[in-house]
Write a protein that holds these residues in place. Structure first.
Motif, PDB file in Angstrom:
ATOM      1  N   ILE A   1       0.813  -1.112  -0.071  1.00  7.26           N
ATOM      2  CA  ILE A   1       0.019   0.117  -0.043  1.00  7.26           C
ATOM      3  C   ILE A   1       0.861   1.333  -0.254  1.00  7.26           C
ATOM      4  O   ILE A   1       1.812   1.525   1.023  1.00  7.26           O
ATOM      5  CB  ILE A   1      -0.795  -0.080   1.206  1.00  7.26           C
ATOM      6  N   ALA A   2       0.668   2.151  -0.963  1.00 11.06           N
ATOM      7  CA  ALA A   2       1.187   3.355  -0.962  1.00 11.06           C
ATOM      8  C   ALA A   2       0.277   4.486  -1.036  1.00 11.06           C
ATOM      9  O   ALA A   2      -0.990   4.205  -1.675  1.00 11.06           O
ATOM     10  CB  ALA A   2       2.187   3.715  -2.006  1.00 11.06           C
ATOM     11  N   VAL A   3       0.231   5.763  -0.280  1.00  9.62           N
ATOM     12  CA  VAL A   3      -0.815   6.610  -0.518  1.00  9.62           C
ATOM     13  C   VAL A   3       0.100   7.906  -1.028  1.00  9.62           C
ATOM     14  O   VAL A   3       1.258   8.429  -0.705  1.00  9.62           O
ATOM     15  CB  VAL A   3      -1.173   6.885   0.944  1.00  9.62           C
ATOM     16  N   VAL A   4      -0.693   8.401  -1.872  1.00  5.90           N
ATOM     17  CA  VAL A   4      -0.314  10.046  -2.438  1.00  5.90           C
ATOM     18  C   VAL A   4      -1.434  11.089  -2.386  1.00  5.90           C
ATOM     19  O   VAL A   4      -2.448  10.649  -2.667  1.00  5.90           O
ATOM     20  CB  VAL A   4      -0.049   9.754  -4.127  1.00  5.90           C
ATOM     21  N   VAL A   5      -1.057  11.955  -1.694  1.00  6.77           N
ATOM     22  CA  VAL A   5      -1.947  13.080  -1.462  1.00  6.77           C
ATOM     23  C   VAL A   5      -2.117  14.015  -2.767  1.00  6.77           C
ATOM     24  O   VAL A   5      -1.089  14.416  -2.845  1.00  6.77           O
ATOM     25  CB  VAL A   5      -1.778  13.906  -0.046  1.00  6.77           C
ATOM     26  N   GLU A   6      -3.122  13.871  -3.615  1.00 12.41           N
ATOM     27  CA  GLU A   6      -3.121  14.706  -4.764  1.00 12.41           C
ATOM     28  C   GLU A   6      -3.496  16.043  -4.560  1.00 12.41           C
ATOM     29  O   GLU A   6      -2.798  16.832  -5.218  1.00 12.41           O
ATOM     30  CB  GLU A   6      -4.145  14.080  -5.552  1.00 12.41           C
ATOM     31  N   GLU A   7      -4.182  16.420  -3.495  1.00 17.81           N
ATOM     32  CA  GLU A   7      -4.543  17.763  -3.182  1.00 17.81           C
ATOM     33  C   GLU A   7      -4.942  18.141  -2.016  1.00 17.81           C
ATOM     34  O   GLU A   7      -5.522  17.238  -1.390  1.00 17.81           O
ATOM     35  CB  GLU A   7      -5.510  18.208  -4.471  1.00 17.81           C
TER      36      GLU A   7
ATOM     37  N   ASN B   1      -5.235   9.416  -3.145  1.00 16.87           N
ATOM     38  CA  ASN B   1      -5.162   7.767  -3.973  1.00 16.87           C
ATOM     39  C   ASN B   1      -4.231   6.836  -2.995  1.00 16.87           C
ATOM     40  O   ASN B   1      -3.123   7.038  -2.658  1.00 16.87           O
ATOM     41  CB  ASN B   1      -4.650   7.808  -5.238  1.00 16.87           C
ATOM     42  N   LEU B   2      -5.104   5.551  -2.956  1.00 19.30           N
ATOM     43  CA  LEU B   2      -4.226   4.452  -2.188  1.00 19.30           C
ATOM     44  C   LEU B   2      -3.879   3.630  -3.447  1.00 19.30           C
ATOM     45  O   LEU B   2      -4.670   3.002  -4.087  1.00 19.30           O
ATOM     46  CB  LEU B   2      -5.088   3.799  -1.244  1.00 19.30           C
ATOM     47  N   TYR B   3      -2.612   3.163  -3.446  1.00 17.64           N
ATOM     48  CA  TYR B   3      -2.047   2.423  -4.697  1.00 17.64           C
ATOM     49  C   TYR B   3      -1.855   0.936  -4.068  1.00 17.64           C
ATOM     50  O   TYR B   3      -1.022   0.878  -3.154  1.00 17.64           O
ATOM     51  CB  TYR B   3      -0.876   3.225  -5.166  1.00 17.64           C
ATOM     52  N   ILE B   4      -2.271   0.031  -5.011  1.00 16.95           N
ATOM     53  CA  ILE B   4      -1.844  -1.232  -4.521  1.00 16.95           C
ATOM     54  C   ILE B   4      -1.190  -1.933  -5.754  1.00 16.95           C
ATOM     55  O   ILE B   4      -1.403  -1.388  -6.899  1.00 16.95           O
ATOM     56  CB  ILE B   4      -3.005  -2.132  -3.896  1.00 16.95           C
ATOM     57  N   GLU B   5      -0.781  -3.104  -5.597  1.00 20.94           N
ATOM     58  CA  GLU B   5      -0.033  -3.749  -6.699  1.00 20.94           C
ATOM     59  C   GLU B   5      -0.890  -4.642  -7.610  1.00 20.94           C
ATOM     60  O   GLU B   5      -0.400  -4.768  -8.757  1.00 20.94           O
ATOM     61  CB  GLU B   5       1.095  -4.532  -6.187  1.00 20.94           C
ATOM     62  N   ARG B   6      -1.861  -5.189  -7.104  1.00 24.78           N
ATOM     63  CA  ARG B   6      -2.760  -6.121  -8.035  1.00 24.78           C
ATOM     64  C   ARG B   6      -4.187  -5.765  -7.973  1.00 24.78           C
ATOM     65  O   ARG B   6      -4.796  -5.490  -6.677  1.00 24.78           O
ATOM     66  CB  ARG B   6      -2.391  -7.620  -7.628  1.00 24.78           C
TER      67      ARG B   6
ATOM     68  N   VAL C   1      -4.656   0.782  -8.861  1.00 20.72           N
ATOM     69  CA  VAL C   1      -3.759  -0.277  -9.155  1.00 20.72           C
ATOM     70  C   VAL C   1      -2.364   0.334  -9.686  1.00 20.72           C
ATOM     71  O   VAL C   1      -2.527   0.994 -10.677  1.00 20.72           O
ATOM     72  CB  VAL C   1      -4.398  -1.534 -10.108  1.00 20.72           C
ATOM     73  N   ALA C   2      -1.292  -0.026  -9.242  1.00 21.96           N
ATOM     74  CA  ALA C   2      -0.060   0.320  -9.777  1.00 21.96           C
ATOM     75  C   ALA C   2       0.941  -0.849  -9.711  1.00 21.96           C
ATOM     76  O   ALA C   2       1.655  -1.197  -8.880  1.00 21.96           O
ATOM     77  CB  ALA C   2       0.748   1.558  -9.182  1.00 21.96           C
ATOM     78  N   LYS C   3       0.829  -1.781 -10.757  1.00 26.96           N
ATOM     79  CA  LYS C   3       1.250  -2.772 -10.994  1.00 26.96           C
ATOM     80  C   LYS C   3       2.702  -3.099 -10.368  1.00 26.96           C
ATOM     81  O   LYS C   3       3.536  -2.536 -10.896  1.00 26.96           O
ATOM     82  CB  LYS C   3       1.254  -3.503 -12.321  1.00 26.96           C
ATOM     83  N   ASP C   4       2.880  -3.982  -9.363  1.00 26.46           N
ATOM     84  CA  ASP C   4       4.255  -4.395  -9.051  1.00 26.46           C
ATOM     85  C   ASP C   4       5.279  -3.249  -8.919  1.00 26.46           C
ATOM     86  O   ASP C   4       6.458  -3.014  -9.114  1.00 26.46           O
ATOM     87  CB  ASP C   4       5.111  -5.102 -10.096  1.00 26.46           C
ATOM     88  N   TRP C   5       4.533  -2.110  -8.168  1.00 24.54           N
ATOM     89  CA  TRP C   5       5.250  -0.809  -7.981  1.00 24.54           C
ATOM     90  C   TRP C   5       6.566  -0.940  -7.114  1.00 24.54           C
ATOM     91  O   TRP C   5       7.322  -0.153  -7.349  1.00 24.54           O
ATOM     92  CB  TRP C   5       4.250   0.398  -7.504  1.00 24.54           C
TER      93      TRP C   5
ATOM     94  N   ARG D   1       9.362   6.192  -8.136  1.00 23.73           N
ATOM     95  CA  ARG D   1       9.861   7.664  -8.091  1.00 23.73           C
ATOM     96  C   ARG D   1       8.367   8.377  -8.207  1.00 23.73           C
ATOM     97  O   ARG D   1       8.437   9.166  -7.480  1.00 23.73           O
ATOM     98  CB  ARG D   1      10.469   8.094  -9.169  1.00 23.73           C
ATOM     99  N   LYS D   2       7.472   7.691  -9.165  1.00 24.64           N
ATOM    100  CA  LYS D   2       6.134   8.514  -8.799  1.00 24.64           C
ATOM    101  C   LYS D   2       5.422   8.589  -7.670  1.00 24.64           C
ATOM    102  O   LYS D   2       4.774   9.560  -7.254  1.00 24.64           O
ATOM    103  CB  LYS D   2       5.003   7.715  -9.806  1.00 24.64           C
TER     104      LYS D   2
END
Length: 313
Positions: free
Chosen positions: A225-231, A250-255, A297-301, A309-310
């Motif tokens: 789990i990765a989290v990015v605050v967009e705004e 946004n909460l990003y997961i791999e699958r 989903v951000a595959k295999d981040w 980096r993103k």
């Protein structure tokens, strides 16, 4: 004729202390206990901390800036390698290293691995901190203290102190600060009085959301789990006495299969994540918050340099 500074000026110290240890050794909980508020996220799962969080302890005689690093571990992904590099680079930049060792677990290969690495940082004072003492009896604690002393002697590490603490109960947390302060260099405060961390607010908000997302997930969800605050923007048109901060994250997961675990039946789990994290975010920022969360989903981040980096790693 030179003017000598007052004794108070001479006595004041300021510098950086780094907590290291294997994953889930209690480093983040100890940081929060020393600072007096939540500046580092905590979780029962290892490898929770991914950013170097600085907590600032203000004292009349010293200012102690705590650097909280990820747990040093055997890396299995590119993310793991980068986190280990972050730990080692931090060791060379601090004034004292605190090696956290849980009282309720016997010393193992992971502790020995870290201790061997610490032995190479010969110039930096090292304090062995026995954490989670509230979980053991006095006999077990005594055995752990003896084992840590022997480990240092075996590897050529001269502990400046060996200190048992409980961050949960607060036992000896103040004493630890008393023992760390004299190991800092003399000098004025590095941060203004009242500052508790130098982490950007967006990073702290993202970490609080991720902490809530990690709570209660089933074992099949790994640490992906990765989290990015967009705004983060104040709501327009609100009266001055009733502000509202809109936060979109946004909460990003791999699958794709992990998406349902985070969202839960009919969105119940994601709603719970929002409720828990919003409470902590409002306490941190001191203002009401509208929190908009989305799962992507951000595959295999964890293995993809571009994705890392993103996502800020």
């Amino acid at each position: 004729m030179s003017v000598r500074p007052s004794s108070d000026d001479q006595a004041h110290r300021a510098g950086f202390a780094c907590f290291v240890g294997r994953p889930n050794a209690g480093k983040s909980t100890l940081t929060n206990a020393l600072v007096g508020t939540k500046v580092a996220i905590t979780s029962g799962r290892p490898q929770t901390t991914r950013h170097t969080v600085r907590g600032i302890v203000h004292r009349p005689d010293a200012q102690l800036v705590l650097v909280d690093t990820p747990g040093l571990h055997k890396p299995r992904t590119l993310l793991g390698e980068r986190l280990n590099d972050l730990v080692r680079s931090t060791w060379g930049e601090v004034d004292v290293i605190g090696f956290c060792l849980p009282a309720d677990q016997k010393l193992g290969p992971g502790d020995r691995y870290i201790a061997k690495e610490l032995a190479e940082a010969k110039r930096t004072p090292k304090v062995a901190i026995v954490t989670k003492t509230d979980l053991v009896d006095s006999k077990t604690l005594a055995e752990q203290l003896i084992a840590i002393d022997r480990l240092g002697a075996e590897l050529g590490i001269e502990w400046a102190q060996i200190v048992p603490v409980s961050a949960v109960s607060g036992k000896q947390v103040g004493l630890l600060a008393d023992l760390l302060a004299p190991l800092l260099p003399e000098g004025p405060a590095l941060y203004p009085d009242g500052d508790l961390t130098d982490e950007p607010e967006q990073v702290m908000v993202a970490e609080l959301i991720r902490e809530a997302a990690l709570e209660g997930v089933r074992d099949e969800l790994p640490h992906s789990i990765a989290v990015v605050v967009e705004e983060m923007l104040p709501r327009e048109g609100r009266p001055a006495d009733r502000p509202l901060l809109d936060i979109h994250a946004n909460l990003y997961i791999e699958r794709p299969s992990q998406k349902g675990i985070i969202i839960g039946p009919k969105g119940a789990r994601l709603k719970e994540v929002g409720t828990k994290s919003r409470r902590h975010i409002e306490a941190l920022l001191g203002t009401p918050v509208f929190l908009d969360l989305h799962v992507k989903v951000a595959k295999d981040w964890q293995r993809d340099p571009k994705q890392l980096r993103k996502l800020g790693f």
